[in-house]
Structures are given as C-alpha cells and as structure tokens.
Design a protein around this motif. Sequence first.
Motif: not given
Length: 243
Positions: A157-183
Amino acid sequence: MQVAICTDIHGNRHAFEAVIAAAQAAGAEAMWCLGDLVGYGAEPDACVALAREHCSIVLAGNHDLAVTGALSLEDFSKGAALAAQWTQRTISEETMAWLSELEPADESHGYGLFHASPRDPVWEYVLSPHTAEGCFRATDFPVSFVGHSHVALSFSWLEGEPVSGTARRDGTELDLSVGRWLINPGGTGQPRDGDPRAAWLLLDTEDARASYRRAEYDIAGAQAAIRATELPASLADRLQYGQ
C-alpha cells in the motif's frame, strides 16, 4: 539481522527440516514460525521438537488451537477435523502442553506477526486487495507477516495509491522500505500455489528487504509417513501437486 520466516508446517517433518537447512545455509540468524505446526501431516511431535529447537518465535495457528481444544472441530472441514482428532490421539503430553501456551499473534519484535491476519489472527484469509486494505487499517505496523492461506503472496500500500497484491515465486525480492506491506511466505508443509516445494521467506531487517525462497524436500517420504497412519490418503496425494 537475517530472519527465516515460515508457516503452515502441518506435521510435515521432511519439509520443515529442508527449510531449516536452507535457512541455515542462507545465513539466517533466527527463525520465526507463524503457526500451524500440526494439522495434516504425520509427524507432529517431530515438528514441534524442531520448532522448539530452531524457532525464537512460534505462533499458534488454527489447527494448533483445534488440537489443544481451544477451537471447536465443528468449525473445520471433515478432513481437517479428522486430522486434528488423529493428532490429539497421537501427540505426547509434552507436545500438547507446549502447543497450549502459544498465541496467534506477536507484536513485540518490530513487525506485525499474525497467523491469519491483523484483524483476525486465527481465521481470516488474506487473498484479495480488499481484505488486505482492511488489515492494513487494523494495524500500525509498516510490515506484517501472515500465514494461514498456504499461498506465497504479498500486498503493498503506497501513499495515494490503492492496495495491490500478487502471488510470489521463488527468488522474488521485495523492497520493504517503501510503503506498507502484508506478506505471506507461503506454506512450508502443504503449499497450495502449484509449487510443491517447501516455501519460506528470508527477511533482512537491516536492509528492509525480503526474499521468497523454496526448498526441495523428500515429498515421497512425507507421503509415506501419512499413508502409514489413519490419516486420509488425500492428504498425502496433494503434496506432490502443491495443492
């Protein structure tokens, strides 16, 4: 700090051991388990022993709570209820006593840790942006981790944008320093996203990054263990399909 996060072990010792070995090889300094150590698999005592040895945080999942009697089996599917009843008959008194002390949420380590969701740590499945938005509004943590659905996915959930989400596969990396996250790291002992390998997540608390991981394990061994018990054979069959 490097932290390995896993969930939904479900009595699958082979998968749990593989994830522990993979986490150690990746340099993980701690391991957190988001619940459901027991449930569908044939080796609940062994999985609890592994969690007690390797995990610094262990939550109670709904299947753990069913086995200890904290939840009514009437709220579970027939297969899940049968597995819980078998587990109740099988596990040691020590395992039962230890499971009875667990809670479904932990908010003391700088992250929201919930078996199911921030709104309902026991039962809510977070599988849509709409549900995820409600969960974001229910907690102040920038980053929360959940299990329960057995599916590796994330919502942001990035400020000013709707919540988005997707399935994740092996090796996918997330930058948790931007926005809020539910993982959700995905199911270790019973994945349900079409990938039968044991799922887990590596969290780097200093760099605010997370990496989705999968571990090969002895699926045939886990299936044989189930088939050697009174558990439904379907619980063994599904492991090879990741469903």
